[in-house]
Design a protein around this motif. Structure first.
Motif, PDB file in Angstrom:
ATOM      1  N   VAL A   1       0.839  -1.189   0.000  1.00 35.31           N
ATOM      2  CA  VAL A   1       0.000   0.000   0.000  1.00 35.31           C
ATOM      3  C   VAL A   1       0.881   1.248   0.000  1.00 35.31           C
ATOM      4  O   VAL A   1       1.926   1.284   0.652  1.00 35.31           O
ATOM      5  CB  VAL A   1      -0.959   0.053   1.215  1.00 35.31           C
ATOM      6  CG1 VAL A   1      -2.030  -1.011   1.100  1.00 35.31           C
ATOM      7  CG2 VAL A   1      -0.207  -0.074   2.530  1.00 35.31           C
ATOM      8  N   GLU A   2       0.458   2.234  -0.745  1.00 31.79           N
ATOM      9  CA  GLU A   2       1.116   3.536  -0.711  1.00 31.79           C
ATOM     10  C   GLU A   2       0.492   4.335   0.423  1.00 31.79           C
ATOM     11  O   GLU A   2      -0.734   4.451   0.497  1.00 31.79           O
ATOM     12  CB  GLU A   2       0.910   4.272  -2.037  1.00 31.79           C
ATOM     13  CG  GLU A   2       1.530   5.645  -2.035  1.00 31.79           C
ATOM     14  CD  GLU A   2       1.220   6.410  -3.317  1.00 31.79           C
ATOM     15  OE1 GLU A   2       0.605   5.838  -4.241  1.00 31.79           O
ATOM     16  OE2 GLU A   2       1.584   7.594  -3.367  1.00 31.79           O
ATOM     17  N   VAL A   3       1.319   4.854   1.308  1.00 30.23           N
ATOM     18  CA  VAL A   3       0.826   5.696   2.395  1.00 30.23           C
ATOM     19  C   VAL A   3       0.810   7.128   1.867  1.00 30.23           C
ATOM     20  O   VAL A   3       1.840   7.786   1.786  1.00 30.23           O
ATOM     21  CB  VAL A   3       1.695   5.567   3.654  1.00 30.23           C
ATOM     22  CG1 VAL A   3       1.116   6.414   4.784  1.00 30.23           C
ATOM     23  CG2 VAL A   3       1.805   4.106   4.077  1.00 30.23           C
ATOM     24  N   VAL A   4      -0.359   7.574   1.481  1.00 32.27           N
ATOM     25  CA  VAL A   4      -0.514   8.889   0.869  1.00 32.27           C
ATOM     26  C   VAL A   4      -0.452   9.983   1.928  1.00 32.27           C
ATOM     27  O   VAL A   4       0.032  11.082   1.669  1.00 32.27           O
ATOM     28  CB  VAL A   4      -1.868   8.951   0.116  1.00 32.27           C
ATOM     29  CG1 VAL A   4      -2.086  10.312  -0.517  1.00 32.27           C
ATOM     30  CG2 VAL A   4      -1.933   7.850  -0.933  1.00 32.27           C
ATOM     31  N   GLN A   5      -0.890   9.645   3.132  1.00 34.36           N
ATOM     32  CA  GLN A   5      -0.937  10.632   4.229  1.00 34.36           C
ATOM     33  C   GLN A   5      -0.852   9.873   5.549  1.00 34.36           C
ATOM     34  O   GLN A   5      -1.408   8.789   5.684  1.00 34.36           O
ATOM     35  CB  GLN A   5      -2.262  11.393   4.158  1.00 34.36           C
ATOM     36  CG  GLN A   5      -2.447  12.448   5.220  1.00 34.36           C
ATOM     37  CD  GLN A   5      -3.800  13.147   5.059  1.00 34.36           C
ATOM     38  OE1 GLN A   5      -4.467  12.992   4.045  1.00 34.36           O
ATOM     39  NE2 GLN A   5      -4.182  13.911   6.059  1.00 34.36           N
ATOM     40  N   GLY A   6      -0.148  10.438   6.532  1.00 32.28           N
ATOM     41  CA  GLY A   6      -0.161   9.903   7.895  1.00 32.28           C
ATOM     42  C   GLY A   6       0.842   8.800   8.167  1.00 32.28           C
ATOM     43  O   GLY A   6       0.639   8.010   9.089  1.00 32.28           O
ATOM     44  N   ALA A   7       1.953   8.753   7.450  1.00 27.80           N
ATOM     45  CA  ALA A   7       2.954   7.702   7.686  1.00 27.80           C
ATOM     46  C   ALA A   7       3.447   7.715   9.131  1.00 27.80           C
ATOM     47  O   ALA A   7       3.794   6.670   9.686  1.00 27.80           O
ATOM     48  CB  ALA A   7       4.124   7.878   6.727  1.00 27.80           C
ATOM     49  N   GLU A   8       3.461   8.895   9.764  1.00 27.84           N
ATOM     50  CA  GLU A   8       3.940   9.008  11.137  1.00 27.84           C
ATOM     51  C   GLU A   8       2.997   8.324  12.134  1.00 27.84           C
ATOM     52  O   GLU A   8       3.357   8.118  13.289  1.00 27.84           O
ATOM     53  CB  GLU A   8       4.130  10.491  11.512  1.00 27.84           C
ATOM     54  CG  GLU A   8       2.845  11.284  11.668  1.00 27.84           C
ATOM     55  CD  GLU A   8       2.231  11.754  10.340  1.00 27.84           C
ATOM     56  OE1 GLU A   8       2.755  11.392   9.270  1.00 27.84           O
ATOM     57  OE2 GLU A   8       1.229  12.481  10.398  1.00 27.84           O
ATOM     58  N   LEU A   9       1.816   7.958  11.698  1.00 25.75           N
ATOM     59  CA  LEU A   9       0.856   7.280  12.571  1.00 25.75           C
ATOM     60  C   LEU A   9       0.976   5.762  12.485  1.00 25.75           C
ATOM     61  O   LEU A   9       0.178   5.034  13.077  1.00 25.75           O
ATOM     62  CB  LEU A   9      -0.566   7.718  12.219  1.00 25.75           C
ATOM     63  CG  LEU A   9      -0.839   9.209  12.453  1.00 25.75           C
ATOM     64  CD1 LEU A   9      -2.175   9.604  11.866  1.00 25.75           C
ATOM     65  CD2 LEU A   9      -0.781   9.534  13.932  1.00 25.75           C
ATOM     66  N   LEU A  10       1.981   5.280  11.748  1.00 27.26           N
ATOM     67  CA  LEU A  10       2.245   3.840  11.646  1.00 27.26           C
ATOM     68  C   LEU A  10       3.586   3.532  12.303  1.00 27.26           C
ATOM     69  O   LEU A  10       4.512   4.342  12.259  1.00 27.26           O
ATOM     70  CB  LEU A  10       2.300   3.404  10.177  1.00 27.26           C
ATOM     71  CG  LEU A  10       1.032   3.637   9.353  1.00 27.26           C
ATOM     72  CD1 LEU A  10       1.289   3.274   7.897  1.00 27.26           C
ATOM     73  CD2 LEU A  10      -0.142   2.851   9.915  1.00 27.26           C
ATOM     74  N   GLU A  11       3.676   2.336  12.933  1.00 22.22           N
ATOM     75  CA  GLU A  11       4.953   1.894  13.492  1.00 22.22           C
ATOM     76  C   GLU A  11       5.985   1.798  12.365  1.00 22.22           C
ATOM     77  O   GLU A  11       5.638   1.550  11.214  1.00 22.22           O
ATOM     78  CB  GLU A  11       4.795   0.514  14.152  1.00 22.22           C
ATOM     79  CG  GLU A  11       3.839   0.482  15.324  1.00 22.22           C
ATOM     80  CD  GLU A  11       4.411   1.104  16.576  1.00 22.22           C
ATOM     81  OE1 GLU A  11       5.622   1.377  16.619  1.00 22.22           O
ATOM     82  OE2 GLU A  11       3.634   1.330  17.512  1.00 22.22           O
ATOM     83  N   ALA A  12       7.250   1.959  12.703  1.00 23.77           N
ATOM     84  CA  ALA A  12       8.329   1.837  11.713  1.00 23.77           C
ATOM     85  C   ALA A  12       8.362   0.416  11.161  1.00 23.77           C
ATOM     86  O   ALA A  12       8.016  -0.541  11.872  1.00 23.77           O
ATOM     87  CB  ALA A  12       9.667   2.177  12.355  1.00 23.77           C
ATOM     88  N   PRO A  13       8.759   0.240   9.907  1.00 19.12           N
ATOM     89  CA  PRO A  13       8.812  -1.110   9.320  1.00 19.12           C
ATOM     90  C   PRO A  13       9.817  -2.006  10.048  1.00 19.12           C
ATOM     91  O   PRO A  13      10.895  -1.545  10.445  1.00 19.12           O
ATOM     92  CB  PRO A  13       9.274  -0.872   7.882  1.00 19.12           C
ATOM     93  CG  PRO A  13       9.285   0.590   7.676  1.00 19.12           C
ATOM     94  CD  PRO A  13       9.173   1.273   8.987  1.00 19.12           C
ATOM     95  N   SER A  14       9.464  -3.274  10.192  1.00 21.00           N
ATOM     96  CA  SER A  14      10.390  -4.255  10.772  1.00 21.00           C
ATOM     97  C   SER A  14      11.458  -4.587   9.728  1.00 21.00           C
ATOM     98  O   SER A  14      11.334  -4.227   8.550  1.00 21.00           O
ATOM     99  CB  SER A  14       9.623  -5.529  11.143  1.00 21.00           C
ATOM    100  OG  SER A  14       9.146  -6.145   9.952  1.00 21.00           O
TER     101      SER A  14
END
Ligand code: FES
Length: 98
Positions: free
Chosen positions: A47-60
């Protein structure tokens, strides 16, 4: 959280609890994001994160490795690996292929 519509279905807007995995949110709400293995192997759930990437945990590490193999930029995540962080805001996603 907003899942943008595609050939699999219409746009979905949902409230997401902290720690929820995007793949489970997609599954529970029939959001238009495809997935298969749920284990960072197939790449179907990009999925492309178009907005709000800071609201997701960092990738493992395992998620970063597959995204690197697939040649994706930093704004693409695997829905089966990405988790929602605590906090308020809007995350907007769109399918990134796979
Ligand atoms: S469902 Fe296979 S990598 Fe996410």
């Amino acid at each position: 959280m907003v899942f943008e519509g595609n050939a699999l279905g219409r746009e979905k807007r949902i409230e997401a609890p902290a720690g929820a995995e995007l793949v489970d949110l997609c599954d529970e709400t029939l959001a238009p994001i495809a997935f298969s293995c749920r284990s960072a192997s197939c790449g179907t759930c990009q999925v492309e994160v178009v907005q709000g990437a800071e609201l997701l945990e960092a990738p493992s590490e395992v998620e970063r490795e597959l995204l690197e193999v697939l040649g994706h930029p930093d704004n693409v995540r695997l829905a089966c690996q990405a988790k929602v962080r605590a906090g308020h805001g809007l995350v907007r996603l769109r399918p990134a292929g796979g």
